[in-house]
Design a protein around this motif. Sequence first.
Motif, PDB file in Angstrom:
ATOM      1  N   TYR A 521       0.882  -1.026   0.174  1.00 36.79           N
ATOM      2  CA  TYR A 521       0.220  -0.123   0.075  1.00 36.79           C
ATOM      3  C   TYR A 521       0.829   1.308   0.093  1.00 36.79           C
ATOM      4  O   TYR A 521       0.384   2.428  -0.391  1.00 36.79           O
ATOM      5  CB  TYR A 521      -0.919   0.084   1.202  1.00 36.79           C
ATOM      6  CG  TYR A 521      -2.001  -0.959   1.256  1.00 36.79           C
ATOM      7  CD1 TYR A 521      -3.125  -0.628   0.523  1.00 36.79           C
ATOM      8  CD2 TYR A 521      -1.964  -2.284   1.985  1.00 36.79           C
ATOM      9  CE1 TYR A 521      -4.274  -1.552   0.383  1.00 36.79           C
ATOM     10  CE2 TYR A 521      -3.250  -3.173   1.886  1.00 36.79           C
ATOM     11  CZ  TYR A 521      -4.139  -3.018   1.150  1.00 36.79           C
ATOM     12  OH  TYR A 521      -4.981  -3.579   1.139  1.00 36.79           O
ATOM     13  N   HIS A 522       2.123   1.075   0.298  1.00 35.12           N
ATOM     14  CA  HIS A 522       3.041   2.497   0.553  1.00 35.12           C
ATOM     15  C   HIS A 522       3.670   2.782  -0.614  1.00 35.12           C
ATOM     16  O   HIS A 522       4.109   3.822  -0.722  1.00 35.12           O
ATOM     17  CB  HIS A 522       4.070   2.073   1.742  1.00 35.12           C
ATOM     18  CG  HIS A 522       3.547   1.624   3.163  1.00 35.12           C
ATOM     19  ND1 HIS A 522       2.888   2.474   3.918  1.00 35.12           N
ATOM     20  CD2 HIS A 522       3.593   0.330   3.536  1.00 35.12           C
ATOM     21  CE1 HIS A 522       2.516   1.925   4.746  1.00 35.12           C
ATOM     22  NE2 HIS A 522       3.040   0.803   4.806  1.00 35.12           N
ATOM     23  N   GLU A 523       3.663   1.915  -1.753  1.00 32.14           N
ATOM     24  CA  GLU A 523       4.160   2.231  -2.928  1.00 32.14           C
ATOM     25  C   GLU A 523       2.988   2.963  -3.725  1.00 32.14           C
ATOM     26  O   GLU A 523       2.034   2.643  -3.626  1.00 32.14           O
ATOM     27  CB  GLU A 523       4.734   1.118  -3.804  1.00 32.14           C
ATOM     28  CG  GLU A 523       4.127   0.076  -3.959  1.00 32.14           C
ATOM     29  CD  GLU A 523       4.809  -1.229  -4.560  1.00 32.14           C
ATOM     30  OE1 GLU A 523       5.619  -0.882  -5.593  1.00 32.14           O
ATOM     31  OE2 GLU A 523       4.797  -2.201  -4.004  1.00 32.14           O
ATOM     32  N   ALA A 524       3.317   3.692  -5.013  1.00 29.41           N
ATOM     33  CA  ALA A 524       2.477   4.277  -5.784  1.00 29.41           C
ATOM     34  C   ALA A 524       1.600   3.619  -6.381  1.00 29.41           C
ATOM     35  O   ALA A 524       0.491   3.569  -6.465  1.00 29.41           O
ATOM     36  CB  ALA A 524       3.279   5.206  -6.740  1.00 29.41           C
ATOM     37  N   LEU A 525       2.135   2.174  -7.095  1.00 33.59           N
ATOM     38  CA  LEU A 525       1.268   1.334  -7.707  1.00 33.59           C
ATOM     39  C   LEU A 525       0.263   0.643  -6.819  1.00 33.59           C
ATOM     40  O   LEU A 525      -0.906   0.792  -7.390  1.00 33.59           O
ATOM     41  CB  LEU A 525       2.091   0.197  -8.256  1.00 33.59           C
ATOM     42  CG  LEU A 525       1.261  -0.594  -9.030  1.00 33.59           C
ATOM     43  CD1 LEU A 525       0.563  -0.122 -10.355  1.00 33.59           C
ATOM     44  CD2 LEU A 525       2.392  -1.916  -9.588  1.00 33.59           C
ATOM     45  N   GLY A 526       0.553   0.232  -5.534  1.00 33.06           N
ATOM     46  CA  GLY A 526      -0.336  -0.189  -4.534  1.00 33.06           C
ATOM     47  C   GLY A 526      -1.470   0.853  -4.085  1.00 33.06           C
ATOM     48  O   GLY A 526      -2.481   0.330  -4.092  1.00 33.06           O
ATOM     49  N   LEU A 580      -7.640  -8.099  -1.081  1.00 30.96           N
ATOM     50  CA  LEU A 580      -7.001  -9.372  -0.524  1.00 30.96           C
ATOM     51  C   LEU A 580      -5.564  -9.494  -1.309  1.00 30.96           C
ATOM     52  O   LEU A 580      -4.680 -10.152  -0.939  1.00 30.96           O
ATOM     53  CB  LEU A 580      -7.764 -10.531  -0.798  1.00 30.96           C
ATOM     54  CG  LEU A 580      -8.892 -10.626  -0.046  1.00 30.96           C
ATOM     55  CD1 LEU A 580      -9.975 -11.680  -0.538  1.00 30.96           C
ATOM     56  CD2 LEU A 580      -8.620 -10.709   1.518  1.00 30.96           C
ATOM     57  N   PHE A 581      -5.342  -8.759  -2.418  1.00 30.46           N
ATOM     58  CA  PHE A 581      -4.245  -9.085  -3.474  1.00 30.46           C
ATOM     59  C   PHE A 581      -3.265  -7.987  -2.871  1.00 30.46           C
ATOM     60  O   PHE A 581      -2.018  -8.143  -3.299  1.00 30.46           O
ATOM     61  CB  PHE A 581      -4.708  -8.974  -4.802  1.00 30.46           C
ATOM     62  CG  PHE A 581      -5.530  -9.767  -5.366  1.00 30.46           C
ATOM     63  CD1 PHE A 581      -4.931 -10.882  -6.116  1.00 30.46           C
ATOM     64  CD2 PHE A 581      -6.823  -9.966  -5.226  1.00 30.46           C
ATOM     65  CE1 PHE A 581      -5.640 -11.998  -6.458  1.00 30.46           C
ATOM     66  CE2 PHE A 581      -7.472 -10.907  -5.701  1.00 30.46           C
ATOM     67  CZ  PHE A 581      -6.951 -11.942  -6.485  1.00 30.46           C
ATOM     68  N   ILE A 582      -3.499  -6.855  -2.192  1.00 34.60           N
ATOM     69  CA  ILE A 582      -2.534  -5.801  -1.975  1.00 34.60           C
ATOM     70  C   ILE A 582      -2.054  -6.232  -0.460  1.00 34.60           C
ATOM     71  O   ILE A 582      -2.779  -6.603   0.674  1.00 34.60           O
ATOM     72  CB  ILE A 582      -3.145  -4.340  -1.980  1.00 34.60           C
ATOM     73  CG1 ILE A 582      -3.660  -4.225  -3.503  1.00 34.60           C
ATOM     74  CG2 ILE A 582      -2.131  -3.368  -1.734  1.00 34.60           C
ATOM     75  CD1 ILE A 582      -4.603  -2.982  -3.644  1.00 34.60           C
ATOM     76  N   MET A 746       2.971  -9.055 -11.533  1.00 32.63           N
ATOM     77  CA  MET A 746       1.928 -10.134 -11.758  1.00 32.63           C
ATOM     78  C   MET A 746       0.528  -9.873 -10.943  1.00 32.63           C
ATOM     79  O   MET A 746      -0.658 -10.118 -11.555  1.00 32.63           O
ATOM     80  CB  MET A 746       2.339 -11.401 -11.564  1.00 32.63           C
ATOM     81  CG  MET A 746       3.391 -11.943 -12.404  1.00 32.63           C
ATOM     82  SD  MET A 746       3.993 -13.742 -12.085  1.00 32.63           S
ATOM     83  CE  MET A 746       2.536 -14.611 -12.396  1.00 32.63           C
ATOM     84  N   VAL A 747       0.678  -9.590  -9.723  1.00 34.01           N
ATOM     85  CA  VAL A 747      -0.653  -9.154  -8.839  1.00 34.01           C
ATOM     86  C   VAL A 747      -1.199  -8.172  -9.296  1.00 34.01           C
ATOM     87  O   VAL A 747      -2.499  -7.826  -9.290  1.00 34.01           O
ATOM     88  CB  VAL A 747      -0.028  -9.031  -7.455  1.00 34.01           C
ATOM     89  CG1 VAL A 747      -1.307  -8.856  -6.465  1.00 34.01           C
ATOM     90  CG2 VAL A 747       0.710 -10.143  -7.101  1.00 34.01           C
ATOM     91  N   ALA A 748      -0.279  -7.045  -9.873  1.00 40.06           N
ATOM     92  CA  ALA A 748      -0.990  -5.548 -10.320  1.00 40.06           C
ATOM     93  C   ALA A 748      -2.002  -5.908 -11.496  1.00 40.06           C
ATOM     94  O   ALA A 748      -2.926  -5.462 -11.523  1.00 40.06           O
ATOM     95  CB  ALA A 748       0.011  -4.686 -10.431  1.00 40.06           C
ATOM     96  N   VAL A 749      -1.436  -6.896 -12.591  1.00 41.98           N
ATOM     97  CA  VAL A 749      -2.189  -7.076 -13.655  1.00 41.98           C
ATOM     98  C   VAL A 749      -3.719  -7.769 -13.177  1.00 41.98           C
ATOM     99  O   VAL A 749      -4.531  -7.513 -13.853  1.00 41.98           O
ATOM    100  CB  VAL A 749      -1.223  -8.126 -14.642  1.00 41.98           C
ATOM    101  CG1 VAL A 749      -2.042  -8.724 -15.667  1.00 41.98           C
ATOM    102  CG2 VAL A 749      -0.248  -7.260 -15.060  1.00 41.98           C
TER     103      VAL A 749
END
Length: 793
Positions: A521-526, A580-582, A746-749
């Motif tokens: 959660y702390h990075e931009a993508l998350g 649940l994925f983050i 992969m999770v982000a996709v």
Amino acid sequence: MAKLFPSHVLTLFPGFVAWNASTTVMVFANTEETATEKIMLKAVCRKRQIPPLGWPMKSQVLKTYQHILALAFSVSEVNRDPVLLTNTTLGFRIYGDNSDAKRTYESSLSLLSTRGEVAPNYQCDSRDKLFSVIGGLSSKSSMQMAYLFGILKIPQLGYGSFSPVEREMLPSFFRIDPNEVSQYVGLVQLLLHFRWNWIGLITSDDDTGENFIRTLMPMLTKNDICVSSVEMINERLMKRLATNLFRKSLIKWQSKAMIISVDYKEVAVLIYKLEFLRKDFRPSRVRVWIVTTRWDFAALGAQMHWKELEYFHGALSFRVHTSDVQGFNKFLLALNPARPEGDVFLRNWWQMAFNCWFPIAGQTSSKRKCTGKEKLEDLPPSVFETRMTGHSYTMYNAIYSVAHALHAMYSLRPTRAMMREGKKPLAIQPWQILSFLRNIRFNNSAGDEVSFTDNSVVGSSGYDLLNWIYFQNESTALVKVGRMDPGAPQDAANCAQCPEDQYPSKDQDQCIAKKINFLSYHEALGFVLASLALSLSLITSLILVTFIKNKDTPIVRANNRNLTYILLVSLLLCFLCSFLFIGQPKKVTCLLRQMAFGITFSLAISSILAKTVTVVLAFMATKPGNVARKLLKTQLASTIVLVCSLIQAVICAIWLATSPPFPNLDFYSMAVEIVVECNEGSVTMFYSVLSYMGFLAVISFMVAFLARKLPDSFNEAKFITFSMLVFCSVWVSFVPTYLSTKGKFMVAVEIFSILASGAGLLGCIFLPKCYIILLRPNLNSREHLIRKKYQGA
């Protein structure tokens, strides 16, 4: 694997052009002589005239042109520097030595005289002040020049190695190319790496070749590398060598590797002989050719036909290492033969490089006409490279070395009493530069440090290892496959493998802990994905509240109000399951994430399928005696939702019972990071969940497509068709994208696919209804419904 390499390390990556022209660098400055001196100088200078020097032959122009351009670029860059040489302008003259002793001496003597004259130590022209000489590719030509210029203590920056005794006799010579001993060490390491222990040597029959054999042979013997044959050749001997004798020589060349250390002239004759005996000698008989820096691929490629270069397909070539100099590529690409701007070589070089000609009145040619718009980047590297080559790079460093030495000397002149009383400063003499040249130390524009120790350049980055590739379409390429670094660190003879949670440093002398990789959660993508999931969840909740508040209106009651609520709740759960994925994967989240995703999406698609079937049955029920009327009275829609969702739940239950997902540390997918992931346990079950969901989506799309034109006031089928088209497009593109990514991406996709497909369903189905409920309430009435039905009938 962390490695503590010895010095002179050869690094192979996964998986020279030589210069034969002498150049001079001069400072243009005004000098003063007395009247008597001028008369004497003029008398001496009339004694003998020589023809103009410095116009190389065509092959020389093609071969050395980039070095000429590097010289012009470097001098121009120095002259534009507002700090380096404030009141001094550098200039240069170019002479070709052609490896001929007489020519070399004549060129050197003319540099000590007025232009076009030979009157050593007398200079009638006060415009050109000689301060240094750059030139002499080989040790032989460098020595010829160095003995002459050393008498007058004129700095010479050149190429080649001398013995300690010769070095003492030539104090004004500064070597600017790397020590060839490090090249030979790299050569031996290359042979050992590939276990080529049965080799042949081909070198020139001169002092350079003898020095090559004398230096390399002890290294080969020490490392148990056997030499099958040693051939010392020269240009004249090769031309006279009878075919039968040459054929006998070829028999001895059946080694795992042949090492060639000859210049471009001898290589040209060698290839001619090989081509003549093509039937007796095929390229495949020699496993690999290994070429030293003496071989000039640019000169060779200009003179040989492409077919003849096939012999050297796969050859490995050492070349002086170069760094990218900012602005040089742009300088090359700006060359324009229509506006040569004083470059007397450009048009001739252009014609030879592109095999064309510039029309001249009264002359004809079978070649195509040059347009001047030909592109340098289209030339093969065997003819011209658009990045600075190794020897051009040493040229660049040599020019800046002279400039920095002059800068240092000018800076100290006031403190050394070098000014006349109340008059102009004393003229600088070449011998005064020597001490400053020995002590300079600077970083060039590429970031490399340049300095001299014992009159040899320090900080040279060694050699690059290139792979010569010949393609069947007659194109060629030089691919950098390794690096020879004389400055590599010293301490160990063996290697120790790093633990799996660490990786070796760039110098491979220590192990560094790998970073943890997961979608946080702390990075931009998350953060962006979490914000998007939260926003869509809120929007879905607002739509659900809106539909509940307007539950008795016709647009909500149409097409089964309960199914609408189920669809909205399932979409809300789909968006929420993205969380649940983050974050760092745990046992619970790994068990829940794919199950929640599969079941909630199956519930959503099942409700869509049920709504579409309801539309079809409602239309069919208008016909008297149709069984659809009876089906509408049953709980068919609820049965469809329950059964379809239950099948997906059973698949997930089997997955959990047989091979459930679990948290895992992947040490190998990424070189410098540890991937914290949820291992899916059974890949087959994961794709079974996706396949079943895709099956439901295709069935829903087909039914909705068939029902899209049925007459109804609030027919959802047309909107469901678009929504399922978006849904299927997202998940079809998901599979290849998912398989081509690693780690947190992969999770982000997968999260993006969940959000995009859910948003497609939400937008296509519910936005039109929200528009009517909130902005056009007059259309959400029983009267309008009856009117639309009447018009449809």
